[in-house]
Scaffold this motif. Structure first.
Motif: not given
Length: 281
Positions: A100-124
């Motif tokens: 993630d260019p905003l954090t310099g870290k692995q892409w992370e997404h959250r929902t429902c307060g306790h569910i988190i996913g980390h992506a290997d990356g995105l393809i443009e």
């Protein structure tokens, strides 16, 4: 044991023969490894586990049955292969955004307060559209099965992982790239987002947050329990080191990321009892 008997070569040089139980030494080094595997959230990579109780034990902070040294090395090799695959994609001029260019870290997404996913990356894509990238390494038999049947039917837990990730990230598809560890061949499948599957996974995760789940098996000798990292917590009643609201049977996880107690506890448990899966009906 290390022995160093001397012996002579044909040219008269004296060498020392070293007999070391190297395999055992390496395994012991891995057993001493105290790397913390604790993940106090419901991860996208684990949501496809057929046993919701196993997910719940991890989410609530119950101890993990230590993986065998060989298993740790398999995980290590998988991470290394992911980095190599990213290099191959860039070599092929695929526009990969691995962090993630905003954090310099692995892409992370959250929902429902306790569910988190980390992506290997995105393809443009060519028009700026973004797709999820998921990379897996497999042995030859598993790779061939995935080629023949597709991810949804050959590796449902991988399919569930990317569906949850796509839903959290609001992405329409996933480039699933799987690498054959035996032959170095690649497999590739584009998996479309399914709103139905995503909602079903959210329902599963919310049941885990409430603690309203059962074991997948009726007895501990079930094949699905062999090798489970929560076996000791599930079947041998191994308890967490600390008694917290998270691991208490009276608490539930809230959507704002907090925990609440049905007995009215706020900061600490006054009547702690270990969470257990519900009995199979």
């Amino acid at each position: 044991m290390i022995t160093t008997p001397s012996h002579s070569t044909s040219n008269g040089c004296t060498l020392k023969k070293i007999d070391i139980a190297i395999k055992e030494m390496i395994d012991e080094a891995y057993e001493r490894d105290s790397e913390d595997q604790e993940r106090l959230y419901i991860g996208a990579s684990g949501i496809g586990n057929a046993c919701p109780a196993a997910i719940a034990f991890g989410f609530r902070g119950f101890p993990e049955t230590p993986p065998k040294p060989r298993t740790k090395r398999i995980f290590r090799d998988g991470r290394r292969i992911e980095w190599d695959v990213i290099k191959d994609l860039k070599k092929a001029k695929v526009n990969v955004l691995e962090v993630d260019p905003l954090t310099g870290k692995q892409w992370e997404h959250r929902t429902c307060g306790h569910i988190i996913g980390h992506a290997d990356g995105l393809i443009e894509g060519a028009k700026g559209s973004l797709s999820l990238l998921e990379i897996k390494s497999m042995n030859d038999a598993r790779w061939k099965k995935c080629i023949k049947e597709g991810v949804k039917f050959s590796d449902r837990h991988y399919y569930d992982q990317v569906q949850l990730m796509m839903g959290m990230a609001s992405l329409e598809d996933c480039h699933f790239l799987f690498y054959n560890k035996n032959t170095s061949d690649y497999g590739h499948e584009v998996i479309p987002f399914s709103e139905f599957d995503y909602e079903a996974l959210l329902a599963k995760a919310e049941a885990i947050m409430r603690g309203d789940v059962q074991r997948v098996a009726e007895t501990e000798d079930d094949w699905r329990c062999r090798g489970c990292f929560r076996f000791d917590a599930c079947w041998c009643d191994e308890l967490p080191k600390r008694k917290t609201m998270r691991s208490c049977a009276n608490s539930v996880a809230e959507h704002d990321g907090s925990w609440s107690c049905t007995n009215g506890c706020i900061t600490e448990c006054k009547d702690w009892e270990p969470w257990r899966p519900k009995n199979r009906s």
